[in-house]
Design a protein around this motif. Structure first.
Motif, PDB file in Angstrom:
ATOM      1  N   ALA A   1       0.930  -1.213   0.079  1.00 14.22           N
ATOM      2  CA  ALA A   1      -0.016   0.023   0.035  1.00 14.22           C
ATOM      3  C   ALA A   1       0.768   1.173   0.080  1.00 14.22           C
ATOM      4  CB  ALA A   1      -1.038   0.095   1.041  1.00 14.22           C
ATOM      5  N   GLU A   2       1.830   1.150   0.723  1.00 14.23           N
ATOM      6  CA  GLU A   2       2.854   2.159   0.909  1.00 14.23           C
ATOM      7  C   GLU A   2       3.541   2.474  -0.832  1.00 14.23           C
ATOM      8  OE1 GLU A   2       6.591   3.683   3.407  1.00 14.23           O
ATOM      9  OE2 GLU A   2       6.503   1.438   2.914  1.00 14.23           O
ATOM     10  N   ARG A   3       3.760   1.577  -1.466  1.00 15.61           N
ATOM     11  CA  ARG A   3       4.362   1.794  -2.584  1.00 15.61           C
ATOM     12  C   ARG A   3       3.559   2.117  -3.611  1.00 15.61           C
ATOM     13  NH1 ARG A   3       9.274  -2.145  -4.200  1.00 15.61           N
ATOM     14  NH2 ARG A   3      10.060  -1.120  -2.307  1.00 15.61           N
ATOM     15  N   GLN A   4       2.206   1.601  -3.512  1.00 18.96           N
ATOM     16  CA  GLN A   4       1.263   1.803  -4.545  1.00 18.96           C
ATOM     17  C   GLN A   4       0.633   3.489  -4.213  1.00 18.96           C
ATOM     18  OE1 GLN A   4      -1.924  -0.611  -3.165  1.00 18.96           O
ATOM     19  NE2 GLN A   4      -1.743  -2.028  -5.029  1.00 18.96           N
ATOM     20  N   SER A   5       0.950   3.935  -3.203  1.00 20.43           N
ATOM     21  CA  SER A   5       0.638   5.420  -2.636  1.00 20.43           C
ATOM     22  C   SER A   5       1.646   6.365  -3.285  1.00 20.43           C
ATOM     23  CB  SER A   5       0.455   5.602  -1.257  1.00 20.43           C
ATOM     24  OG  SER A   5      -0.553   4.791  -0.563  1.00 20.43           O
ATOM     25  N   GLU A   6       2.986   5.698  -3.305  1.00 18.82           N
ATOM     26  CA  GLU A   6       3.897   6.682  -3.827  1.00 18.82           C
ATOM     27  C   GLU A   6       3.652   6.745  -5.426  1.00 18.82           C
ATOM     28  OE1 GLU A   6       7.101   4.228  -2.668  1.00 18.82           O
ATOM     29  OE2 GLU A   6       7.622   5.468  -0.802  1.00 18.82           O
ATOM     30  N   LEU A   7       3.310   5.637  -6.051  1.00 18.66           N
ATOM     31  CA  LEU A   7       3.016   5.854  -7.404  1.00 18.66           C
ATOM     32  C   LEU A   7       1.713   6.547  -7.713  1.00 18.66           C
ATOM     33  CD1 LEU A   7       4.119   4.098  -9.951  1.00 18.66           C
ATOM     34  CD2 LEU A   7       2.098   2.671  -9.573  1.00 18.66           C
ATOM     35  N   VAL A   8       0.788   6.573  -6.970  1.00 15.89           N
ATOM     36  CA  VAL A   8      -0.333   7.563  -6.975  1.00 15.89           C
ATOM     37  C   VAL A   8       0.165   8.968  -6.675  1.00 15.89           C
ATOM     38  CG1 VAL A   8      -2.529   8.360  -6.036  1.00 15.89           C
ATOM     39  CG2 VAL A   8      -2.194   5.888  -6.396  1.00 15.89           C
ATOM     40  N   ALA A   9       0.841   9.402  -5.602  1.00 16.24           N
ATOM     41  CA  ALA A   9       1.460  10.694  -5.765  1.00 16.24           C
ATOM     42  C   ALA A   9       2.016  11.282  -6.698  1.00 16.24           C
ATOM     43  CB  ALA A   9       1.969  10.694  -4.267  1.00 16.24           C
ATOM     44  N   ASP A  10       2.975  10.348  -7.359  1.00 16.21           N
ATOM     45  CA  ASP A  10       3.833  10.766  -8.355  1.00 16.21           C
ATOM     46  C   ASP A  10       2.827  10.876  -9.717  1.00 16.21           C
ATOM     47  OD1 ASP A  10       6.125  10.327  -7.104  1.00 16.21           O
ATOM     48  OD2 ASP A  10       6.709   8.520  -8.036  1.00 16.21           O
ATOM     49  N   HIS A  11       1.781  10.234  -9.844  1.00 14.31           N
ATOM     50  CA  HIS A  11       0.847  10.590 -10.879  1.00 14.31           C
ATOM     51  C   HIS A  11       0.125  11.815 -10.596  1.00 14.31           C
ATOM     52  CE1 HIS A  11      -2.854   9.952 -13.128  1.00 14.31           C
ATOM     53  NE2 HIS A  11      -1.901   9.567 -14.234  1.00 14.31           N
ATOM     54  N   LEU A  12      -0.239  12.386  -9.522  1.00 12.91           N
ATOM     55  CA  LEU A  12      -0.824  13.417  -9.213  1.00 12.91           C
ATOM     56  C   LEU A  12      -0.033  14.754  -9.583  1.00 12.91           C
ATOM     57  CD1 LEU A  12      -2.613  12.315  -6.019  1.00 12.91           C
ATOM     58  CD2 LEU A  12      -3.805  12.875  -8.088  1.00 12.91           C
ATOM     59  N   GLN A  13       1.226  14.259  -8.984  1.00  7.45           N
ATOM     60  CA  GLN A  13       2.131  15.548  -9.330  1.00  7.45           C
ATOM     61  C   GLN A  13       2.817  15.474 -10.607  1.00  7.45           C
ATOM     62  OE1 GLN A  13       4.825  14.523  -5.641  1.00  7.45           O
ATOM     63  NE2 GLN A  13       4.099  16.095  -4.877  1.00  7.45           N
ATOM     64  N   GLY A  14       2.418  14.768 -11.591  1.00  7.73           N
ATOM     65  CA  GLY A  14       3.216  14.724 -12.961  1.00  7.73           C
ATOM     66  C   GLY A  14       4.438  14.141 -12.939  1.00  7.73           C
ATOM     67  N   ARG A  15       4.743  13.358 -12.159  1.00  7.48           N
ATOM     68  CA  ARG A  15       5.912  12.731 -12.164  1.00  7.48           C
ATOM     69  C   ARG A  15       6.153  11.383 -12.789  1.00  7.48           C
ATOM     70  NH1 ARG A  15       8.616  13.402  -5.811  1.00  7.48           N
ATOM     71  NH2 ARG A  15       8.310  15.732  -5.626  1.00  7.48           N
ATOM     72  N   TYR A  16       4.894  10.980 -12.794  1.00  3.30           N
ATOM     73  CA  TYR A  16       4.549   9.695 -13.348  1.00  3.30           C
ATOM     74  C   TYR A  16       3.459   9.766 -14.326  1.00  3.30           C
ATOM     75  CZ  TYR A  16       2.433   4.822 -13.604  1.00  3.30           C
ATOM     76  OH  TYR A  16       2.061   3.854 -14.154  1.00  3.30           O
TER      77      TYR A  16
END
Length: 446
Positions: free
Chosen positions: A366-381
């Motif tokens: 869940a922690e790693r999934q959340s990092e991916l989501v946060a990256d997406h929200l911030q345009g990093r992913y």
């Protein structure tokens, strides 16, 4: 860049992982929790009525493999901690990172819909409706009981009591009773062991055999032997099968049915106590139930026993009561197609955290999934194109069908280490798709 405001549904182990990542990234969010505290499923007697915990519950993944990456569990805790120790750990996690004030307790999410302009309307149990640019669903998947489908013949005329394991909370429910436990997953084994100490007699009924993993092998927690995302599955699982044969021998030795699959081709059961209680004759194994006859349970081998209580340990449905069925419904297949088990291909801004059944712990995932989501929200992913997303979803379904025994519990199954590695690689690929705006973690994973 203006970031969307995010709604996080649930403050269980997955929801607090998401809230923590959003908080430290400075992404505006609200987290809604129906209960009065964090911890979700791990809170025994949770006032929201949704927890599946019971008094004797301990983790079956060792604490070192369960803890969040930047908040270790205390060394004084046992390797396999008790439910209240885990709940206290989650409380400490929230306070340590300072986002408790971002969680609205005693507040449920009743309805979520997405407008044509991409805005999510979220109606709360308070009657208020709020607007969000993104929604992270972390409501868990161990709260909506799945009963036998169809019910066993004669069940409606059984004179004893029938409950789902979700309604089992403590040993007093078993005292002096003739108990039949149906199912050999982790909950089934735990409840059968509890019954073996408190019930008059205990029967364990199984439709098919399972592989039982002892919690310790060679003096170490089993999941710490060979557990690494850098060890490929083609090395890990053949080695694990050799270890299991040496550690437990064949399941038939304990009176259990022979599994019809190899170790790791179904979700295994972790228990050091069940084999001991079977060997002592404190639990009597039985085949599947054929039918009920008044106060008796009749099994497929023709044997019958008198019973006061039948406990169905038959798993859970994947449910999202806040979505309209025509918007999102896993249906009878208990399945929802998500890119990398996180992103809905048809609903931008809708993310799912912890909607997996790992051979291991959910929390680091869940922690790693959340990092991916946060990256997406911030345009990093950046996500790939629609065709690539759908191809990945279809490929995952094929791989799951090939790897695991056909079962509704395996529709969201993942291998912990393999999936953690896949998320790390996907984060790096998504950073490249986004044009190189890469975090240090993404660079390291490339």
């Amino acid at each position: 860049m203006s970031l969307p405001r995010v709604c996080v549904i649930g403050a269980g182990s997955s929801g607090i992982a998401t809230a923590k990542i959003l908080h430290e990234r400075g992404i505006d969010f609200d987290c809604f929790e129906l209960s009065d505290r964090v911890g979700g499923n791990w809170v025994w007697g949770n006032r929201n009525g949704l927890s599946a915990s019971y008094r004797s519950l301990h983790i079956n993944t060792s604490r070192e493999r369960m803890e969040f990456s930047d908040f270790p569990m205390a060394d004084h805790l046992p390797d396999f901690a008790r439910h209240d120790q885990i709940a206290a750990y989650f409380d400490a996690y929230v306070d340590h990172f300072g986002f408790r004030d971002r969680i609205a307790f005693n507040t449920g999410v009743e309805h979520v819909s997405r407008r044509a302009d991409g805005v999510f309307e979220v109606r709360l149990s308070t009657g208020e409706t709020r607007e969000y640019g993104a929604v992270c669903v972390a409501n868990g998947h161990h709260w909506d009981p799945r009963w036998p489908e169809p019910a066993f013949p004669g069940a409606d005329g059984f004179t004893g009591e029938q409950i789902h394991s979700h309604s089992y909370t403590e040993e007093t429910q078993l005292v002096g009773k003739r108990v039949v436990v149906v199912g050999m997953g982790n909950s089934g084994m735990d409840i059968a062991v509890d019954a073996s100490y408190h019930a008059e007699v205990t029967y364990l009924s199984a439709r098919r055999g399972v592989h039982v993993i002892p919690k310790y092998v060679f003096g170490r927690p089993y999941d710490q032997i060979g557990g690494s995302e850098w060890i490929p599955a083609w090395v890990r699982w053949p080695l694990a099968r050799v270890i299991m044969r040496a550690a437990t021998g064949p399941m038939e030795r304990y009176g259990l049915p022979r599994p019809d699959h190899k170790f790791a081709q179904a979700h295994p059961t972790m228990s050091s106590r069940i084999l001991d209680r079977l060997a002592h004759g404190a639990i009597t194994p039985k085949p599947d139930i054929d039918h009920f006859d008044g106060g008796e349970v009749v099994f497929t081998d023709g044997s019958r026993v008198e019973a006061d209580l039948v406990v169905y340990c038959t798993g859970y449905k994947i449910s999202f009561p806040f979505f309209d069925p025509d918007f999102l419904d896993p249906g009878a297949d208990n399945e929802i197609g998500l890119y990398q088990r996180v992103f809905h291909p048809d609903v931008p801004g809708l993310y799912f955290i912890g909607l997996i059944q790992p051979l291991g712990a959910i929390m680091p995932i869940a922690e790693r999934q959340s990092e991916l989501v946060a990256d997406h929200l911030q345009g990093r992913y950046a996500l790939p194109g629609d065709a690539e997303m759908r191809a990945e979803i279809a490929g995952h379904r094929r791989a799951t069908a090939k790897r695991y025994v056909a079962s509704k519990r395996h529709t969201i199954q993942v291998d912990f280490d393999d999936y953690m590695h896949a998320l790390r690689r996907e984060r790096a690929r998504g950073a490249r798709r986004a044009g190189g705006a890469r975090t240090p973690a993404a660079r390291a994973a490339a």
